[in-house]
Design a protein around this motif. Structure first.
Motif, PDB file in Angstrom:
ATOM      1  N   LEU A   1       0.823  -1.202   0.000  1.00  0.00           N
ATOM      2  CA  LEU A   1       0.000   0.000   0.000  1.00  0.00           C
ATOM      3  C   LEU A   1       0.861   1.258   0.000  1.00  0.00           C
ATOM      4  O   LEU A   1       0.640   2.177  -0.793  1.00  0.00           O
ATOM      5  CB  LEU A   1      -0.915  -0.003   1.224  1.00  0.00           C
ATOM      6  CG  LEU A   1      -1.601   1.299   1.590  1.00  0.00           C
ATOM      7  CD1 LEU A   1      -2.602   1.693   0.526  1.00  0.00           C
ATOM      8  CD2 LEU A   1      -2.249   1.198   2.945  1.00  0.00           C
ATOM      9  N   ILE A   2       1.849   1.284   0.862  1.00  0.00           N
ATOM     10  CA  ILE A   2       2.735   2.449   0.952  1.00  0.00           C
ATOM     11  C   ILE A   2       3.483   2.649  -0.361  1.00  0.00           C
ATOM     12  O   ILE A   2       3.601   3.775  -0.856  1.00  0.00           O
ATOM     13  CB  ILE A   2       3.703   2.301   2.142  1.00  0.00           C
ATOM     14  CG1 ILE A   2       2.911   2.416   3.453  1.00  0.00           C
ATOM     15  CG2 ILE A   2       4.820   3.339   2.083  1.00  0.00           C
ATOM     16  CD1 ILE A   2       3.687   1.992   4.686  1.00  0.00           C
ATOM     17  N   GLU A   3       3.969   1.564  -0.950  1.00  0.00           N
ATOM     18  CA  GLU A   3       4.692   1.661  -2.219  1.00  0.00           C
ATOM     19  C   GLU A   3       3.795   2.194  -3.337  1.00  0.00           C
ATOM     20  O   GLU A   3       4.184   3.075  -4.100  1.00  0.00           O
ATOM     21  CB  GLU A   3       5.246   0.292  -2.611  1.00  0.00           C
ATOM     22  CG  GLU A   3       6.091   0.315  -3.858  1.00  0.00           C
ATOM     23  CD  GLU A   3       6.702  -1.024  -4.178  1.00  0.00           C
ATOM     24  OE1 GLU A   3       6.840  -1.318  -5.374  1.00  0.00           O
ATOM     25  OE2 GLU A   3       7.042  -1.778  -3.237  1.00  0.00           O
ATOM     26  N   VAL A   4       2.582   1.679  -3.432  1.00  0.00           N
ATOM     27  CA  VAL A   4       1.656   2.125  -4.477  1.00  0.00           C
ATOM     28  C   VAL A   4       1.244   3.576  -4.249  1.00  0.00           C
ATOM     29  O   VAL A   4       1.191   4.357  -5.199  1.00  0.00           O
ATOM     30  CB  VAL A   4       0.428   1.191  -4.558  1.00  0.00           C
ATOM     31  CG1 VAL A   4      -0.649   1.768  -5.472  1.00  0.00           C
ATOM     32  CG2 VAL A   4       0.843  -0.192  -5.048  1.00  0.00           C
ATOM     33  N   CYS A   5       0.982   3.956  -3.008  1.00  0.00           N
ATOM     34  CA  CYS A   5       0.636   5.353  -2.717  1.00  0.00           C
ATOM     35  C   CYS A   5       1.754   6.295  -3.147  1.00  0.00           C
ATOM     36  O   CYS A   5       1.497   7.350  -3.716  1.00  0.00           O
ATOM     37  CB  CYS A   5       0.320   5.529  -1.234  1.00  0.00           C
ATOM     38  SG  CYS A   5      -1.312   4.956  -0.764  1.00  0.00           S
ATOM     39  N   THR A   6       2.981   5.900  -2.908  1.00  0.00           N
ATOM     40  CA  THR A   6       4.125   6.710  -3.316  1.00  0.00           C
ATOM     41  C   THR A   6       4.149   6.877  -4.834  1.00  0.00           C
ATOM     42  O   THR A   6       4.342   7.977  -5.346  1.00  0.00           O
ATOM     43  CB  THR A   6       5.442   6.079  -2.822  1.00  0.00           C
ATOM     44  OG1 THR A   6       5.389   5.997  -1.394  1.00  0.00           O
ATOM     45  CG2 THR A   6       6.641   6.893  -3.243  1.00  0.00           C
ATOM     46  N   ARG A   7       3.931   5.777  -5.546  1.00  0.00           N
ATOM     47  CA  ARG A   7       3.919   5.824  -7.017  1.00  0.00           C
ATOM     48  C   ARG A   7       2.832   6.744  -7.556  1.00  0.00           C
ATOM     49  O   ARG A   7       3.001   7.356  -8.603  1.00  0.00           O
ATOM     50  CB  ARG A   7       3.664   4.429  -7.595  1.00  0.00           C
ATOM     51  CG  ARG A   7       4.865   3.570  -7.682  1.00  0.00           C
ATOM     52  CD  ARG A   7       4.553   2.364  -8.535  1.00  0.00           C
ATOM     53  NE  ARG A   7       4.937   1.166  -7.811  1.00  0.00           N
ATOM     54  CZ  ARG A   7       4.420  -0.025  -7.997  1.00  0.00           C
ATOM     55  NH1 ARG A   7       3.472  -0.212  -8.882  1.00  0.00           N
ATOM     56  NH2 ARG A   7       4.834  -1.052  -7.304  1.00  0.00           N
ATOM     57  N   PHE A   8       1.697   6.782  -6.878  1.00  0.00           N
ATOM     58  CA  PHE A   8       0.553   7.551  -7.353  1.00  0.00           C
ATOM     59  C   PHE A   8       0.410   8.913  -6.657  1.00  0.00           C
ATOM     60  O   PHE A   8      -0.649   9.531  -6.727  1.00  0.00           O
ATOM     61  CB  PHE A   8      -0.737   6.742  -7.170  1.00  0.00           C
ATOM     62  CG  PHE A   8      -0.928   5.653  -8.182  1.00  0.00           C
ATOM     63  CD1 PHE A   8      -1.665   5.872  -9.335  1.00  0.00           C
ATOM     64  CD2 PHE A   8      -0.354   4.412  -7.989  1.00  0.00           C
ATOM     65  CE1 PHE A   8      -1.840   4.873 -10.275  1.00  0.00           C
ATOM     66  CE2 PHE A   8      -0.526   3.397  -8.923  1.00  0.00           C
ATOM     67  CZ  PHE A   8      -1.273   3.631 -10.066  1.00  0.00           C
ATOM     68  N   ASP A   9       1.467   9.386  -5.999  1.00  0.00           N
ATOM     69  CA  ASP A   9       1.438  10.670  -5.287  1.00  0.00           C
ATOM     70  C   ASP A   9       0.239  10.775  -4.350  1.00  0.00           C
ATOM     71  O   ASP A   9      -0.441  11.792  -4.282  1.00  0.00           O
ATOM     72  CB  ASP A   9       1.419  11.848  -6.271  1.00  0.00           C
ATOM     73  CG  ASP A   9       2.678  11.929  -7.100  1.00  0.00           C
ATOM     74  OD1 ASP A   9       3.757  11.623  -6.553  1.00  0.00           O
ATOM     75  OD2 ASP A   9       2.592  12.280  -8.286  1.00  0.00           O
ATOM     76  N   SER A  10      -0.022   9.682  -3.641  1.00  0.00           N
ATOM     77  CA  SER A  10      -1.161   9.603  -2.734  1.00  0.00           C
ATOM     78  C   SER A  10      -0.667   9.352  -1.313  1.00  0.00           C
ATOM     79  O   SER A  10       0.496   9.047  -1.090  1.00  0.00           O
ATOM     80  CB  SER A  10      -2.094   8.475  -3.165  1.00  0.00           C
ATOM     81  OG  SER A  10      -2.540   8.700  -4.483  1.00  0.00           O
ATOM     82  N   ILE A  11      -1.589   9.450  -0.346  1.00  0.00           N
ATOM     83  CA  ILE A  11      -1.238   9.276   1.062  1.00  0.00           C
ATOM     84  C   ILE A  11      -2.141   8.226   1.684  1.00  0.00           C
ATOM     85  O   ILE A  11      -3.359   8.260   1.514  1.00  0.00           O
ATOM     86  CB  ILE A  11      -1.400  10.603   1.830  1.00  0.00           C
ATOM     87  CG1 ILE A  11      -0.462  11.664   1.252  1.00  0.00           C
ATOM     88  CG2 ILE A  11      -1.145  10.404   3.318  1.00  0.00           C
ATOM     89  CD1 ILE A  11      -0.760  13.067   1.748  1.00  0.00           C
TER      90      ILE A  11
END
Length: 99
Positions: free
Chosen positions: A28-38
């Protein structure tokens, strides 16, 4: 924008061990980082995980959810030795594009 996402195990089994939960959170953290999300909140229960994500309007929520499902299923299957069909997932939110 915010989305409440629920990832559900494919067969409704109680698979959310601490190890699986940690793998899902890491993905989740990795994907959020990729998508500029929190990632605002993350919680697992026996057969599902709840995620609260803040994401910019430019992000296609369906792509982000699919990335989370794919990466978390791959990581969980690597750890447990099970096939990556473990998570099928779904979303619920007040946002019209988060079906």
């Amino acid at each position: 924008m915010h989305a409440h996402i629920v990832l559900i195990s494919k067969y409704r089994r109680y698979v959310m061990t601490n190890r699986v939960s940690d793998e899902i959170k890491s993905a989740l953290i990795e994907v959020c980082t990729r998508f500029d999300s929190i990632s605002d909140a993350f919680e697992t229960e026996g057969n599902h995980a709840h995620l609260l994500i803040s994401y910019p309007p430019k992000v296609a929520l369906s792509r982000m959810v699919m990335s989370m499902k794919t990466l978390s299923a791959m990581r969980a299957s690597q750890r447990t030795g099970r096939k990556p069909k473990m998570l099928c997932g779904g979303t619920t939110s007040g946002h019209p594009h988060s079906r």
